[in-house]
Design a protein around this motif. Structure first.
Motif, PDB file in Angstrom:
ATOM      1  N   ALA A 127       0.831  -1.203   0.000  1.00  0.00           N
ATOM      2  CA  ALA A 127       0.000   0.000   0.000  1.00  0.00           C
ATOM      3  C   ALA A 127       0.868   1.256   0.000  1.00  0.00           C
ATOM      4  O   ALA A 127       0.601   2.209  -0.744  1.00  0.00           O
ATOM      5  N   LYS A 128       1.893   1.244   0.830  1.00  0.00           N
ATOM      6  CA  LYS A 128       2.760   2.423   0.895  1.00  0.00           C
ATOM      7  C   LYS A 128       3.496   2.645  -0.419  1.00  0.00           C
ATOM      8  O   LYS A 128       3.680   3.790  -0.853  1.00  0.00           O
ATOM      9  N   ASN A 129       3.916   1.546  -1.056  1.00  0.00           N
ATOM     10  CA  ASN A 129       4.562   1.693  -2.370  1.00  0.00           C
ATOM     11  C   ASN A 129       3.608   2.324  -3.372  1.00  0.00           C
ATOM     12  O   ASN A 129       3.994   3.157  -4.194  1.00  0.00           O
ATOM     13  N   ARG A 130       2.371   1.912  -3.284  1.00  0.00           N
ATOM     14  CA  ARG A 130       1.359   2.469  -4.164  1.00  0.00           C
ATOM     15  C   ARG A 130       1.190   3.973  -3.904  1.00  0.00           C
ATOM     16  O   ARG A 130       1.115   4.776  -4.835  1.00  0.00           O
ATOM     17  N   LEU A 131       1.156   4.332  -2.638  1.00  0.00           N
ATOM     18  CA  LEU A 131       1.034   5.747  -2.286  1.00  0.00           C
ATOM     19  C   LEU A 131       2.239   6.534  -2.794  1.00  0.00           C
ATOM     20  O   LEU A 131       2.100   7.657  -3.285  1.00  0.00           O
ATOM     21  N   ARG A 132       3.407   5.904  -2.675  1.00  0.00           N
ATOM     22  CA  ARG A 132       4.638   6.543  -3.117  1.00  0.00           C
ATOM     23  C   ARG A 132       4.559   6.848  -4.605  1.00  0.00           C
ATOM     24  O   ARG A 132       4.876   7.934  -5.052  1.00  0.00           O
ATOM     25  N   LYS A 133       4.070   5.842  -5.352  1.00  0.00           N
ATOM     26  CA  LYS A 133       3.955   6.020  -6.810  1.00  0.00           C
ATOM     27  C   LYS A 133       3.029   7.179  -7.120  1.00  0.00           C
ATOM     28  O   LYS A 133       3.219   7.901  -8.085  1.00  0.00           O
ATOM     29  N   GLU A 134       1.991   7.304  -6.308  1.00  0.00           N
ATOM     30  CA  GLU A 134       1.016   8.358  -6.583  1.00  0.00           C
ATOM     31  C   GLU A 134       1.303   9.613  -5.763  1.00  0.00           C
ATOM     32  O   GLU A 134       0.467  10.493  -5.659  1.00  0.00           O
ATOM     33  N   SER A 135       2.488   9.672  -5.181  1.00  0.00           N
ATOM     34  CA  SER A 135       2.917  10.823  -4.371  1.00  0.00           C
ATOM     35  C   SER A 135       1.961  11.151  -3.251  1.00  0.00           C
ATOM     36  O   SER A 135       1.779  12.297  -2.899  1.00  0.00           O
ATOM     37  N   ARG A 136       1.349  10.112  -2.681  1.00  0.00           N
ATOM     38  CA  ARG A 136       0.418  10.372  -1.580  1.00  0.00           C
ATOM     39  C   ARG A 136       1.004   9.916  -0.245  1.00  0.00           C
ATOM     40  O   ARG A 136       0.360   9.973   0.777  1.00  0.00           O
ATOM     41  N   LEU A 137       2.263   9.447  -0.266  1.00  0.00           N
ATOM     42  CA  LEU A 137       2.822   8.852   0.946  1.00  0.00           C
ATOM     43  C   LEU A 137       2.938   9.882   2.062  1.00  0.00           C
ATOM     44  O   LEU A 137       2.704   9.597   3.211  1.00  0.00           O
ATOM     45  N   ILE A 138       3.309  11.083   1.699  1.00  0.00           N
ATOM     46  CA  ILE A 138       3.529  12.138   2.691  1.00  0.00           C
ATOM     47  C   ILE A 138       2.324  12.270   3.612  1.00  0.00           C
ATOM     48  O   ILE A 138       2.448  12.269   4.809  1.00  0.00           O
ATOM     49  N   SER A 139       1.154  12.355   3.049  1.00  0.00           N
ATOM     50  CA  SER A 139      -0.009  12.570   3.909  1.00  0.00           C
ATOM     51  C   SER A 139      -0.261  11.371   4.809  1.00  0.00           C
ATOM     52  O   SER A 139      -0.728  11.528   5.909  1.00  0.00           O
TER      53      SER A 139
END
Lengths: 205, 88
Positions: free
Chosen positions: A81-93
């Protein structure tokens, strides 16, 4: 350590036994979905779960069986999930625990000495038992929605700890957060959800 | 004596049995004397139990096609050669 039956299941999975695949997926999918949804939202939660299962099979030979299978699998979901967020630049939030959301502050409940202020004291609930509270379908829907609207990290901890009943140790392993952070997140999540119940109780008197 | 604010801050840890003994006893003393905090702590405990129940009710059947798709992907990951089209 996994129970004997779990060890047997893992061995079957390693052999590529299709029935074992079916069983393990059916058993863990709901928990994985609830957890994935907390991190990435429900639009792609299924994708993340399915990707995670592929990763599970690829990595299973390296699983040292020091934790339960469920904890290990959820850890993979967390990474996927975190990798997915990273790809979509959503990890920060997701990882932003720092800036305390103003809606988490309960400072105005108390005076300068730390006593309850008159208008803020908790009122007595009609129903305090979980079964009675959950009997109201309306309240259940409000709570489910409130859970989905929790900040992702709060939602993740509440899901793993209160819904799935995992230990703090496992929660910290899966989410890669410290125990003190996990406890703060859990407290904030529960505080918000408690308010939903309290409001509903007030309105239905 | 612990303030109500402090007690509320630690209420989740208290119901989870996560506090060191001295703190736990300080909380208990306060709760013996403070009806508001006592009520709040009960409600936080109820909330955590409600969440657990919600989870149980949410364990609906997952769409079987999702399970099948997942199992197929796992089988392919395990034995990729078997799933490649034979040259010909």
């Amino acid at each position: 350590m996994p129970s004997p039956t779990e060890s047997e299941l893992i061995d079957l999975l390693l052999q590529g036994d299709n029935r074992a695949y079916h069983k393990v997926v059916t058993t863990y999918y709901p928990s994985m979905y609830a957890f994935a949804r907390a991190i990435v939202g429900d639009a792609i939660a299924d994708e993340v779960v399915q990707e995670s299962w592929v990763s599970v099979i690829k990595a299973l030979a390296r699983f040292e069986r020091r934790s339960s299978l469920k904890t290990w699998v959820l850890r993979i979901v967390s990474n996927t999930a975190k990798n997915r967020l990273r790809k979509e630049s959503r990890l920060i939030s997701f990882e932003d625990l720092g800036s305390k959301d103003s809606s988490d502050s309960v400072d105005d409940w108390f005076d300068i000495k730390g006593h309850w202020t008159a208008g803020q004291v908790p009122h007595n609930w009609h129903h305090e038992s979980p079964d009675d509270i959950c009997a109201s379908e309306e309240l259940r829907c409000e709570l489910e929605e409130a859970l989905l609207n929790l900040p992702p990290q709060q939602q993740a901890v509440v899901t793993l700890r209160d819904m799935e009943g995992l230990s703090f140790e496992d929660v910290c392993k899966i989410l890669d957060v410290s125990e003190s952070n996990a406890r703060v997140l859990l407290h904030r999540g529960r505080t918000r959800l408690r308010l939903v119940i309290a409001e509903h109780d007030k309105e239905t008197r | 004596m612990m303030s109500c604010k402090k007690v509320i801050e630690k209420s989740s840890d208290y119901v989870d049995g996560q506090l060191p003994l001295i703190t736990r006893m300080g909380m208990r003393m306060h709760l013996l004397m403070c009806v508001h905090c006592r009520r709040y702590v009960r409600q936080i405990l109820s909330t955590s139990q409600v969440i657990k129940l919600l989870g149980k009710k949410q364990q609906q059947c997952i769409d079987p096609s999702k399970i099948d798709r997942t199992v197929a992907a796992m089988a392919e990951a395990k034995n990729p050669e078997e799933h490649q089209d034979k040259p010909g």
